[in-house]
Design an enzyme around this catalytic site. Structure first.
Site, PDB file in Angstrom:
ATOM      1  N   TYR A 187      19.533  29.315  25.990  1.00 38.57           N
ATOM      2  CA  TYR A 187      18.735  30.006  24.964  1.00 38.57           C
ATOM      3  C   TYR A 187      19.466  31.245  24.465  1.00 38.57           C
ATOM      4  CZ  TYR A 187      14.828  32.572  22.850  1.00 38.57           C
ATOM      5  OH  TYR A 187      14.026  33.271  21.982  1.00 38.57           O
TER       6      TYR A 187
ATOM      7  N   ILE B 256      12.297  21.529  12.163  1.00 38.44           N
ATOM      8  CA  ILE B 256      13.336  22.014  11.254  1.00 38.44           C
ATOM      9  C   ILE B 256      14.562  21.105  11.293  1.00 38.44           C
ATOM     10  CG2 ILE B 256      12.611  24.427  11.292  1.00 38.44           C
ATOM     11  CD1 ILE B 256      14.821  24.940  13.381  1.00 38.44           C
TER      12      ILE B 256
END
Length: 348
Positions: A171, A81
């Site tokens: 994360y 992406i």
């Protein structure tokens, strides 16, 4: 009377799913990260709704091409992406729906590779939102993490109106950044976003590996006659949610108007102790090697996890059905049926 009530509930659920799926019929749908466990199962569910096309972009860093169903309506783009050319190609189809599942997974991976995590989970989400806004998508569903944004000291059950700014891993930080960017694009541009906060998703399609979740790794070790390593006391709990329930909630978030602009927990709403999980997996697989205990990882400060799913029930009509043991049996069956592909794909 009980059987009649269960049948009525089943028929009502089937009608809801029929109405849900009708929105996707004849539409073009983009799934980032579509070669992973959630993405491949989402693809299978969407195919039943007879869409015009499903575009999948995945760099296969964590997913596997063999998980993607073989169907002429699927167009697969191998790429990140973060690759502008690949993203332009994906959005050139003018998808009406975007399910943004691509991520640099998971907590330990982000601790080991924080810059990669920032690029994929923050910048990657921003770029996906930019393309979605330019092409005027009908709905953008972002896969966030309920195990991340609440922090380790949030009161139980975890509710959507509580988030923490004291998070334990890159994360977790970057998943929260992703949510903030979704809110910005909704508030500033009017982009119809919906944020799904997933809790400990498991199910067929997740290949074990160094950075994978506890269930596929436990299943693999148990099937190979190895003791299951628990980091901690084993009394730690998680809200394990079967992938079929996650897919149902995610598809509802794509079509329910009231979900726009909202962050919603998708979970089972139940706690399971890790030691009980290990015992169930050993029992299902017939593993006699037992359990071993190891020190808790330094970043892993969340002792208990249980989500409130009141908001999901109210807004989406979400109603998770899969009992943890039944779900584990389905995982075991999937492992047994796909053992050769798993052996070729596994990375520890």
């Amino acid at each position: 009377y009980g059987d009649h009530r269960d049948l009525h509930s089943l028929r009502r659920r089937q009608r809801q799913m029929c109405i849900r799926d009708r929105h996707y019929t004849g539409k073009k749908i983009l799934i980032t990260g579509g070669a992973g466990c959630i993405g491949s199962n989402l693809t299978k569910a969407l195919l039943k709704a007879d869409p015009e096309k499903i575009i999948i972009i995945d760099d296969l860093s964590a997913g596997h091409e063999w998980l993607i169903p073989k169907d002429g309506r699927i167009f697969f783009i191998k790429g990140s992406i973060l690759d502008e050319e690949k993203m332009k190609r994906a959005f050139s189809f003018k998808p009406q729906y975007v399910f943004h599942l691509a991520a640099h997974f998971a907590n330990q991976n982000s601790v080991d590779h924080p810059e990669t995590d920032l690029l994929v989970n923050a910048l990657g989400t921003l770029r996906t939102l930019e393309y979605a806004n330019l092409t005027s998508v009908e709905r953008f569903v972002f896969a966030s993490s309920g195990c991340s944004v609440y922090g380790s000291n949030a009161p139980l059950p975890l509710r959507e109106d509580f988030i923490s700014l004291h998070l334990d891993t890159p994360y977790q930080i970057n998943k929260l950044i992703g949510e903030l960017y979704c809110n910005y694009f909704h508030d500033y541009y009017g982009l119809p976003i919906a944020i799904a906060r997933y809790f400990n998703v498991y199910g067929p399609g997740e290949v074990p590996g160094k950075y994978r979740n506890v269930i596929p790794n436990f299943m693999w070790w148990a099937m190979n006659g190895k003791p299951l390593p628990i980091t901690g006391t084993g009394n730690e709990t998680r809200d394990f949610t079967f992938v079929d329930d996650i897919i149902d909630g995610t598809l509802r978030m794509g079509v329910v108007k009231e979900a726009i602009g909202e962050a919603i927990n998708l979970a089972s709403g139940r706690e399971t102790k890790i030691i009980d999980l290990a015992k169930m997996i050993n029992d299902i697989t017939g593993n006699k090697a037992g359990i071993v205990f190891k020190p808790r990882r330094s970043w892993d400060k969340a002792v208990r996890r249980r989500a409130s799913i009141d908001k999901a029930r109210k807004i989406l009509g979400y109603d998770p059905k899969t009992d943890i043991r039944d779900g584990l049996i389905k995982v075991y069956e999937w492992f047994s049926e796909n053992l050769e592909n798993i052996k070729k794909s596994i990375k520890f």
